[in-house]
Scaffold this active site. Structure first.
Site, short mmCIF file in Angstrom:
data_model
loop_
_atom_site.label_atom_id
_atom_site.label_comp_id
_atom_site.label_asym_id
_atom_site.label_seq_id
_atom_site.Cartn_x
_atom_site.Cartn_y
_atom_site.Cartn_z
N CYS A 214 -16.85 -46.95 -22.16
CA CYS A 214 -15.64 -46.74 -21.12
C CYS A 214 -15.36 -45.50 -21.10
O CYS A 214 -16.05 -44.32 -20.53
CB CYS A 214 -14.39 -47.53 -21.75
SG CYS A 214 -12.95 -47.75 -20.53
N GLU B 66 -18.12 -53.66 -22.38
CA GLU B 66 -17.31 -53.12 -23.56
C GLU B 66 -16.32 -54.45 -24.15
O GLU B 66 -15.93 -55.01 -23.35
CB GLU B 66 -16.34 -52.12 -23.37
CG GLU B 66 -15.33 -51.72 -24.49
CD GLU B 66 -14.42 -50.59 -23.74
OE1 GLU B 66 -14.20 -49.56 -24.61
OE2 GLU B 66 -13.71 -50.64 -22.86
N LYS C 153 -16.63 -46.99 -31.04
CA LYS C 153 -16.02 -45.83 -30.31
C LYS C 153 -15.22 -44.80 -30.58
O LYS C 153 -14.55 -45.20 -31.75
CB LYS C 153 -14.96 -46.81 -29.11
CG LYS C 153 -14.47 -45.97 -28.14
CD LYS C 153 -13.55 -46.77 -26.96
CE LYS C 153 -13.27 -46.25 -25.69
NZ LYS C 153 -12.63 -47.29 -24.83
#
Length: 335
Positions: A160, A44, A126
Site C-alpha cells: 500500500c 494487502e 509493513k
C-alpha cells in the site's frame, strides 16, 4: 530474470475466515498455474481480509471485530502457512500472499513469499501501518526490507502506501528488483472526501514505481464484497463511507505494469473478481535501464546515499549469561 507469465489477483477473501479464505486462494492459485503463470500475487492483508471496520466507526464500536480478526490472523509457524506452502509446491508456482500476521498478541501487515518448491523464502512486515491501521497492527523493521533472489528473478514486495515513501522505495530499488509486488487493499473507501485513497493516485504509485525502479510491477487489489458490506456496513452511512460512489461492492483496480510504465493487461470492472495475466520479457528491463538505472549510472552516491538499518527490533536484550559475574570480596586483614 526469466521470461515468464505472471498473475495478479483482484478478489475478496472470505472475510474473517482464515481457512475458507485459503480454500478460495487455492482455487485462484490452481487456476493461475493451469494458465501458465509462474508467480501469483495477492492483495494487502488478504488473509483474513483488510480491517475496514476501523475506518467506519468509533474505536469502541470497532472493538467487536478485534477478537475474530485476531483469531483469524495467521501465525507464520502454523498449519495454514504449511498448507499454502504445499499449494505452491503442488502447483509449481511462486506465491506472494498478503496476510495479517499474528505473533502472540500483536498483528502485523505481512507478505509471505513462497517458492514453487514450497519453501517459505521471506515474511516481511509493513514498516508503518497507515493512519487508522495503527489501531490494528504493529510496526515492522528493516530486518526484512529486502529483495529475494529466486529462480525466476529478483522479487521484492511492499504494501500500500509504503509506495508513497521515497526512502522505502529507494531501499528496494538499490537491491535490483526484476519483479515487484505492490499489494493494495481496495480503492473505494472515502472516495468523495479523500481523493488520495482512490485508484487514480494509488495506481499512479504502482506505475511510477515500475518506471523509477526499472522493474515489472504486479499490483493486486482486493474488492470489497457484499459479504463485507453485510458484516461491517450495517447502516447507509457506513455503506457510503465504504464506497461513496455506489454504497455497493467494488474497489478492485488490479493492474500489471511494465518497466516503461505501460499497462500490460486489460483491467477488470471494479466489482469483478478474477486474475490478471501478463507475459514478462527481461529485455524490457534492460531497455528501461538504458535511460535510468536507479542503482547504477543514474545514481549519485557521492551526493545522496540511503542508510538502511537491518536491526531486528526486540523489547529485550540479553547479556552473556555464560560468563560468571565478577565477585567483589571484602578486604581481608592479615593477622
Amino acid at each position: 530474470m526469466k521470461a515468464i507469465k505472471v498473475a495478479a489477483v483482484q478478489a475478496a477473501p472470505v472475510f474473517l475466515d482464515l481457512n475458507r479464505s485459503i480454500d478460495k486462494a487455492e482455487q485462484l492459485i490452481t487456476e493461475a498455474a493451469r494458465n501458465g503463470a509462474k508467480i501469483i500475487a495477492f492483495p494487502e492483508a488478504w488473509l483474513p481480509g483488510y480491517p475496514w471496520f476501523v475506518w467506519l466507526s468509533s474505536p469502541a464500536e470497532a472493538m467487536q471485530f478485534f477478537a475474530p480478526y485476531h483469531h483469524n490472523s495467521m501465525d507464520v509457524n502454523s498449519e495454514q502457512m504449511n498448507r499454502l506452502q504445499a499449494i505452491a509446491q503442488r502447483n509449481d508456482i511462486f506465491i506472494n500472499m498478503g496476510f495479517s500476521e499474528r505473533e502472540n498478541g500483536t498483528r502485523y501487515m505481512s507478505q509471505a513469499m513462497i517458492s514453487n518448491e514450497g519453501d517459505l523464502l521471506q515474511v516481511r512486515r509493513k514498516l508503518k501501518p497507515t493512519f487508522a491501521e495503527r489501531m490494528v497492527f504493529g510496526e515492522g523493521d528493516g530486518s526484512d526490507l529486502e529483495v529475494v533472489n529466486t529462480s525466476i528473478g529478483r522479487i521484492g514486495a511492499l504494501n500500500c502506501w509504503e509506495h508513497a515513501q521515497p526512502l522505502v522505495r529507494m531501499a528496494m530499488h538499490a537491491q535490483g528488483e526484476d519483479i515487484h509486488v505492490a499489494a493494495w487493499p481496495s480503492f473505494c473507501l472515502y472516495r468523495d472526501m479523500a481523493y488520495a485513497l482512490g485508484p487514480e493516485v494509488n495506481n499512479s504509485f504502482s506505475r511510477t514505481y515500475a518506471v523509477e525502479g526499472s522493474c515489472y510491477v504486479l499490483a493486486p487489489c482486493a474488492t470489497v464484497s457484499q459479504e463485507m458490506f453485510d458484516i461491517m456496513a450495517q447502516t447507509p452511512e457506513k455503506a457510503h463511507l465504504l464506497n461513496p460512489r455506489t454504497s455497493k461492492p467494488g474497489g478492485g483496480y488490479a493492474m500489471i505494469y511494465a518497466p516503461d510504465g505501460r499497462e500490460m493487461c486489460e483491467p477488470l470492472a471494479d466489482d469483478e473478481e478474477g486474475i490478471l495475466y501478463a507475459d514478462l520479457d527481461p529485455v524490457l528491463i534492460d531497455m528501461a535501464k538504458v535511460a535510468a538505472d536507479p542503482r547504477g549510472h543514474y545514481a549519485r552516491p557521492d551526493v545522496l546515499r540511503l542508510v538502511l538499518s537491518k536491526e531486528k527490533r526486540s523489547v529485550m536484550s540479553e547479556l552473556n549469561s555464560a560468563e560468571e559475574a565478577s565477585i567483589v570480596r571484602p578486604f581481608e586483614v592479615e593477622e
